[in-house]
Design an enzyme around this catalytic site. Sequence first.
Site, mmCIF file in Angstrom:
data_model
loop_
_atom_site.group_PDB
_atom_site.id
_atom_site.type_symbol
_atom_site.label_atom_id
_atom_site.label_comp_id
_atom_site.label_asym_id
_atom_site.label_seq_id
_atom_site.Cartn_x
_atom_site.Cartn_y
_atom_site.Cartn_z
ATOM 1 N N CYS A 1 -0.384 4.239 2.142
ATOM 2 C CA CYS A 1 -0.177 3.930 3.886
ATOM 3 C C CYS A 1 1.210 4.087 4.063
ATOM 4 C CB CYS A 1 -0.747 2.490 4.015
ATOM 5 S SG CYS A 1 -2.353 2.061 3.702
ATOM 6 N N ASP A 2 2.082 3.291 3.584
ATOM 7 C CA ASP A 2 3.311 3.063 3.838
ATOM 8 C C ASP A 2 4.452 3.991 3.284
ATOM 9 O OD1 ASP A 2 2.117 1.088 5.662
ATOM 10 O OD2 ASP A 2 2.737 -0.605 4.166
ATOM 11 N N CYS B 1 0.793 -1.290 -0.006
ATOM 12 C CA CYS B 1 0.147 0.117 0.046
ATOM 13 C C CYS B 1 0.880 1.200 -0.180
ATOM 14 C CB CYS B 1 -0.840 -0.098 1.174
ATOM 15 S SG CYS B 1 -1.911 1.449 1.246
#
Length: 511
Positions: free
Chosen positions: A343-344, A340
């Site tokens: 997200c990361d 992701c």
Amino acid sequence: MLDSNALAQVKQLLTNVKLPVLLEASLDDSDRSTKLRELLQEVANQSDLVSFAEVADKRTPSFAITREGTDVSVRFAGVPMGEEFASFMLAIVQVGGHPVRADEAIVEQVMSIDEEQEFVTYMSLTCQNCPTVVQTLNAMSILNPKIRHTAVEGSAFQDEVNALGIKAVPTIYRNGELFDQGRRGFEEILAKITDSSSHVARLNEQDPFDLLVVGGGPAGASAAIYAARKGLNVGVATHNVGGQVLDTDSISNLGVLDLIRGTELGNQLASNMSSYGVNIMRNLRATKLSRPEANAPIVVDFEDDVRLQAKSVLIATGARFRTTGVPGEEEYRNRGVSFCPHCDGPLFAGKPLAVLGGGNSAIEAAIDLAGIASHVTVLEFTPQLNADKILIDKLNELDNTTVITSATLESIQGDGEEMTGLTYRDEQGVSTDLDVNGIFIQIGLVPNAEWLEGTLEMNRGSVVVDADNATSMEGVFAAGDVTDIPHKQIVIALGAGANASLSAFNYLIRN
């Protein structure tokens, strides 16, 4: 910090505050502290029941949202904008006396916890999965002051994140020890800290459903809504509501003009099912499908000894990210190996990264990460990229990206704590090492159908369905990405779920 429209919305939202709330901030002269001070003062000025004060704390900038005169409090470290602004505002109104929205059984379970619990969630402001964890643990701490929670913006406390070796968000610590990673709700967190036997017993004691939907993504939710509108007793057994949708940044191809966030669509699906009285059972993973006797209810077994029965069943378990299976991939998952970018990605600011894949998702990820990383290398197995031309053109405009085609990923290396590089092989069979701190794998999806092998007719790992979305077992239907339909799209899953549900209804009234 906030424009006039945002301030008006905040003012309206704060009418839900019924008890005095104090925003206690630990600040210094940094830019982040200046922004946080401005944000908190602006919010406090919108309600007579919300006040602002400065105090000292071990993390700066940070602040606590406290119900005055009580132990009810939650804490944020960093500036809660982006994806976490909603978590921030929700925490204020809940600390201020607005009821926490959760099932009665969940509330009772949270309030029964006697041991002190200190949770810390490391999140990023671009992570769509993080608010679920932050809001869940905030709610638990508001319901039970023995539970304390701090949400930490990872990019604001990079030294702390690096010291812990965190390479993926959300990452949850409890009492100083790693607790879990990934999107987690009430059921999943409570299952790890409480005795779940009574919850399992309540599930198993239920009478057979008219229709049991296994899976809570677009196909499953659509099916449940259509069945409930027909007056059927409907249960949805799922790991979470939304499925892959929750990992989608924005959706623009549903046939309407307005974009919708993936998490927003997931929330709307859950709310709509609840409004029709659908029994949503979360944190369940199916393991077996069977029909003991010809005229007996169909049985679905789940992990943790849960067994549900129904007159008809609809399989909508969707799909998951495809992995490579190369050495080091599993060892360094969430420690450099990620799926992701939204997200990361912020955790890799200024570091070299790789993206595996050449389709739209991979090239979108590379473009997104190029604004964060020092350099992004795209590795694609085929001789050319397969993404849309507009995305390839955009990628080629960036000066910190490299594309390597006809490249086969061989292994992922690390120092035992985190990923440090990878090795790929070119079309001549020559292996090359690449020094990167992370790799984002974007090579497609795998149907979540292994548990059905030997029970239903399958086609290369997907469930075979006919025009009525019926499977090879009488009374069992399937829809969405778990099936062998050729195109995997949200709008197609929604329609397939409705079609399967109507077919299940026709089956029930004839049997």
